[in-house]
Enzyme design. Structure first.
Site, mmCIF file in Angstrom:
data_model
loop_
_atom_site.group_PDB
_atom_site.id
_atom_site.type_symbol
_atom_site.label_atom_id
_atom_site.label_comp_id
_atom_site.label_asym_id
_atom_site.label_seq_id
_atom_site.Cartn_x
_atom_site.Cartn_y
_atom_site.Cartn_z
ATOM 1 C CB SER A 16 -0.797 -0.003 1.167
ATOM 2 O OG SER A 16 -0.008 -0.014 2.335
ATOM 3 C CE1 TYR A 47 -4.198 0.197 -0.863
ATOM 4 C CE2 TYR A 47 -3.350 -2.068 -0.727
ATOM 5 C CZ TYR A 47 -3.420 -1.111 -1.270
ATOM 6 O OH TYR A 47 -3.203 -1.093 -2.635
ATOM 7 N N GLY A 48 -5.041 -0.068 6.032
ATOM 8 C CA GLY A 48 -5.565 -0.921 7.136
ATOM 9 C C GLY A 48 -6.953 -0.171 7.516
ATOM 10 C CB CYS A 78 0.737 -4.982 1.567
ATOM 11 S SG CYS A 78 -0.682 -4.289 2.418
ATOM 12 C CG ASN A 79 1.543 -8.241 7.405
ATOM 13 O OD1 ASN A 79 1.682 -9.240 7.749
ATOM 14 N ND2 ASN A 79 2.535 -7.559 7.136
ATOM 15 C CB THR A 80 -3.732 -4.659 4.993
ATOM 16 O OG1 THR A 80 -3.039 -3.933 6.152
ATOM 17 C CG2 THR A 80 -5.034 -4.207 5.184
ATOM 18 C CB CYS A 191 2.022 -3.419 9.658
ATOM 19 S SG CYS A 191 2.031 -2.095 8.263
ATOM 20 C CB THR A 192 5.521 -4.864 5.198
ATOM 21 O OG1 THR A 192 4.445 -4.002 4.593
ATOM 22 C CG2 THR A 192 5.348 -6.411 5.054
ATOM 23 C CG HIS A 193 4.169 0.892 6.388
ATOM 24 N ND1 HIS A 193 3.469 0.214 5.484
ATOM 25 C CD2 HIS A 193 4.340 2.159 5.820
ATOM 26 C CE1 HIS A 193 3.005 0.815 4.315
ATOM 27 N NE2 HIS A 193 3.475 2.043 4.568
HETATM 28 N N1 DGL Z 1 2.368 -2.236 5.010
HETATM 29 C C1 DGL Z 1 0.817 -2.772 5.257
HETATM 30 C C2 DGL Z 1 0.812 -3.773 5.838
HETATM 31 O O1 DGL Z 1 1.635 -4.794 6.110
HETATM 32 C C3 DGL Z 1 0.367 -1.335 5.575
HETATM 33 C C4 DGL Z 1 -1.173 -1.454 5.151
HETATM 34 C C5 DGL Z 1 -1.876 -0.131 5.343
HETATM 35 O O2 DGL Z 1 -1.748 0.834 4.355
HETATM 36 O O3 DGL Z 1 -2.643 0.294 6.398
HETATM 37 O O4 DGL Z 1 -0.366 -4.071 6.503
#
Ligand code: DGL
Length: 279
Positions: A16, A47-48, A78-80, A191-193
């Site tokens: 995302s 996205y979350g 992206c986990n979401t 979350c990858t962030h």
């Molecule tokens: N890096 C996304 C994840 O791993 C972030 C999702 C978002 O945009 O909220 O979930």
């Protein structure tokens, strides 16, 4: 038009926003011969806090865009998006090797001594059926208790680019401290962030006398899984011969280039070509 999948084709890595760069760094380290295309959907992040259908629609559009650029495999970094949309992407493109990321509940259950694991992730990930099934399965098998902590607002702050702000420090304190108070000795970065604020998380741990807490990030495991999948499909890029150019890296973003280009530079020390696209 979807081009034929060949070992020389690039791999698409999608998030995302800038978070998927925390996975891309492991892919580059483990598979240095692979050409990579990174897609940051920052114009539609976070996205979350969106609906599941919104995330599914975005994931299908981005997958189509990357396939038009000839990718041989897709990493949903992206986990979401993995929790909400990987099923739909695989159903739409059954021949495309697709690797997703999910919060590392299994390694966390193996690491915990107190039996309590904090899971930091987006609200959408923690509500997703795929995630809830994983939690059921791992807690039934291991008796680990998972304490779920949605981190509202954290992705927006990380997307802004400066990781050492009072706003990020305050959010980390707000989300991490209650998990420590409840006895968690292992925290999943779901979350990858979040690996990009690991230093800030460690600061909270130290401030509360919990520097022995284990942090779980699955970027390394995702890169290994990608390598296995490509190998199994006969799609690993051959090592470049002497004199041949090294692997290429190209970035696309749906927001301003001025967000993704500095993220590549500041987070990974890389300076690829980055283009803004409307998808
Ligand atoms: N890096 C996304 C994840 O791993 C972030 C999702 C978002 O945009 O909220 O979930």
């Amino acid at each position: 038009m979807i081009s034929a999948r060949t070992p020389g084709a690039p791999i698409g890595v999608y998030d995302s926003g800038v978070g998927g760069l925390s996975v891309l760094r492991h892919i580059r380290a483990q598979l240095p011969a692979e050409d990579l295309i990174y897609f940051a959907d920052s114009g539609h992040a976070p996205y979350g806090e969106k609906t599941e259908q919104y995330v599914v629609d975005r994931a299908l559009l981005v997958a189509a865009f990357l396939l038009e650029r000839g990718i041989k495999a897709l990493v949903v970094a992206c986990n979401t998006a993995t929790v909400a949309a990987i099923k739909a992407v695989r159903a739409r493109y059954p021949d495309l090797p697709v690797v997703g990321v999910e919060p590392g509940l299994k390694p966390a259950a193996a690491a915990t001594r107190s039996g309590k694991v904090g899971v930091l992730a987006t609200a959408r990930t923690l509500k997703g059926e795929k995630f809830l099934q994983l939690r059921e399965q791992i807690s039934a098998a291991t008796k680990a208790e998972f304490l779920l902590q949605p981190c509202i607002g954290l992705v927006d702050q990380i997307e802004l680019g400066d990781l050492e702000t009072p706003a990020i420090a305050a959010l980390l304190e707000q989300y991490v401290a209650p998990l420590l108070d409840q006895g968690a000795d292992t925290l999943v970065l779901g979350c990858t962030h979040y690996p990009f604020v690991q230093t800030g998380i460690e600061r909270v741990l130290r401030a509360h006398g919990h520097q022995d807490v284990t942090l779980i990030d699955t970027g390394d495991a995702v890169a290994r899984q990608l390598g296995r999948l490509l190998d199994g499909a006969g799609l690993l890029h051959p090592a470049p011969e002497a004199g041949q150019p090294s692997a290429s890296l190209h970035g696309y973003t749906t927001a301003d280039v001025g967000a993704l280009a500095p993220a590549f530079a500041n987070l990974l020390g890389l300076h690829p070509k980055v283009e803004k696209v409307v998808v």
